[in-house]
Design an enzyme around this catalytic site. Structure first.
Site, PDB file in Angstrom:
ATOM      1  N   LYS A  54     -11.331  -0.212   3.252  1.00  0.00           N
ATOM      2  CA  LYS A  54     -11.167  -0.144   4.708  1.00  0.00           C
ATOM      3  C   LYS A  54     -12.453   0.351   5.355  1.00  0.00           C
ATOM      4  CE  LYS A  54      -6.226   0.643   4.572  1.00  0.00           C
ATOM      5  NZ  LYS A  54      -5.216   1.664   4.292  1.00  0.00           N
ATOM      6  N   GLN A  98      -3.130   7.343   5.323  1.00  0.00           N
ATOM      7  CA  GLN A  98      -2.763   6.514   4.168  1.00  0.00           C
ATOM      8  C   GLN A  98      -1.451   7.015   3.554  1.00  0.00           C
ATOM      9  OE1 GLN A  98      -4.475   3.763   3.168  1.00  0.00           O
ATOM     10  NE2 GLN A  98      -3.109   3.384   1.456  1.00  0.00           N
ATOM     11  N   ASP A 121      -1.221   1.521  12.686  1.00  0.00           N
ATOM     12  CA  ASP A 121      -0.194   1.077  11.733  1.00  0.00           C
ATOM     13  C   ASP A 121       1.109   0.716  12.436  1.00  0.00           C
ATOM     14  OD1 ASP A 121      -1.013   1.072   9.054  1.00  0.00           O
ATOM     15  OD2 ASP A 121      -0.992   3.255   8.962  1.00  0.00           O
TER      16      ASP A 121
HETATM   17  N1  GUN Z   1      -0.395   2.275   2.154  1.00  0.00           N
HETATM   18  C1  GUN Z   1      -0.362   0.981   1.733  1.00  0.00           C
HETATM   19  N2  GUN Z   1      -0.507   0.141   2.793  1.00  0.00           N
HETATM   20  C2  GUN Z   1      -0.627   0.929   3.884  1.00  0.00           C
HETATM   21  C3  GUN Z   1      -0.802   0.642   5.275  1.00  0.00           C
HETATM   22  O1  GUN Z   1      -0.865  -0.516   5.736  1.00  0.00           O
HETATM   23  N3  GUN Z   1      -0.894   1.741   6.086  1.00  0.00           N
HETATM   24  C4  GUN Z   1      -0.783   3.012   5.622  1.00  0.00           C
HETATM   25  N4  GUN Z   1      -0.860   4.005   6.495  1.00  0.00           N
HETATM   26  N5  GUN Z   1      -0.621   3.296   4.345  1.00  0.00           N
HETATM   27  C5  GUN Z   1      -0.545   2.260   3.478  1.00  0.00           C
END
Ligand code: GUN
Length: 297
Positions: A54, A98, A121
């Protein structure tokens, strides 16, 4: 019938390119780059890989990346203080904590502390509510990626039967809402569903993310269905392999013979997530700066 292989990787590359160009335009207009903060608590290896990718993708899209890594035993109060600091920070347009968090932290409390206008998100109660009510919302990246792929395939989704397999807050629930907003007839299936096979027989669209390798067999699917597979499952290594193969929730080789189009794993649904995260960050940046969000994002 041989199915079209839906190329999530190519789709994501085109979206990242568009977002990168628009991010430069944003910087011209706003006098600063869009900023994405990612918070990682603990050392979960898969999460570390995601967070690293990311960060790299954010920089490549002409945005600022802020990474906050906290030890696994971080106190809930310390994490809440960080979230509140990021809420106030004008250089930060998007905040992603995350998931999953270590067990001693209450995910619902942490998520609810994120400013909804920075919730890239789409998982705060406010954004989840906005989505249900048909209001302007930031929406979870993987389901939004699926919807963008579906819009490339169908001119109109009205009246189609869609089955969503999985009911997580990041995937199944928002996916069902997005399909409903496109006038699909939506069924949500999950681990307690009694007759998944029976439901899938009618489905024009199947979207799966349950984390069970090859759960959905090819002959369960309606001929001509469109299948989006959000599962990412690592099989045990075969003799001679160091790591097992990554497969989805749908038995791809079997499904190919039945369906109109299907996403591969890897290179399908999962490949779109980070591109959509960057898109959401840019949309949030425009809104947070009081600027109109450009068309076509
Ligand atoms: N863990 C795995 N995929 C994601 C996501 O899209 N967002 C978040 N916050 N955690 C994740």
């Amino acid at each position: 019938m041989t199915a079209t292989r839906i190329d999530g990787k190519a789709f994501a590359a085109r979206l990242r390119e568009r977002v990168g160009v628009r991010a430069l335009e944003f910087a011209e207009a706003a006098g600063r780059k869009p900023g994405l903060a990612v918070v990682l608590v603990g050392e979960d290896p898969a999460s570390q890989v995601y967070v690293r990718s990311k960060g790299k993708a954010t920089l490549a899209a002409n945005m600022e990346s802020f990474e906050h890594r906290l030890p696994a035993d971080t106190d809930e109060r310390v994490l809440l203080e960080l979230v509140e600091r990021l809420n106030r920070d004008e250089a930060v347009d998007g905040i992603l904590v995350q998931l999953p968090l270590p067990k001693h932290l209450d995910e619902k409390t942490i998520i609810a502390a994120i400013d909804p206008d920075k919730d890239v998100d789409g998982i705060t109660p406010t954004n989840a509510g906005r989505l249900v009510l048909g209001m302007e919302a930031l929406t979870s990246c993987t389901p939004l990626g699926c919807m963008l792929l579906l819009r490339d395939i169908f001119d109109d989704l009205s009246g189609l039967d869609a089955v969503v397999v999985g009911r997580s807050i990041l995937f199944g629930k928002p996916m069902a809402q997005l399909l409903l907003a496109e006038n699909c007839t939506v069924t949500m299936a999950h681990s307690r569903t009694r007759d998944l096979q029976g439901l899938l027989r009618r489905a024009d669209i199947v979207v799966a993310a349950v984390g069970v390798p090859n759960l959905i067999r090819g002959d369960w699917l309606k001929p001509g269905a469109v299948v989006l597979d959000g599962g990412i499952n690592r099989l045990d290594p075969e003799p001679g392999e160091i790591k097992g193969k990554i497969v989805g929730d749908v038995a791809y080789d079997e499904a190919e013979a039945h369906v109109r189009a299907i996403t591969p794993v890897p290179g399908g649904v999962g490949a779109t997530t980070i591109a959509v995260l960057l898109r959401n960050t840019l949309v949030a940046a425009y809104r947070n700066a009081g600027l109109a969000v450009p068309e076509g994002l």
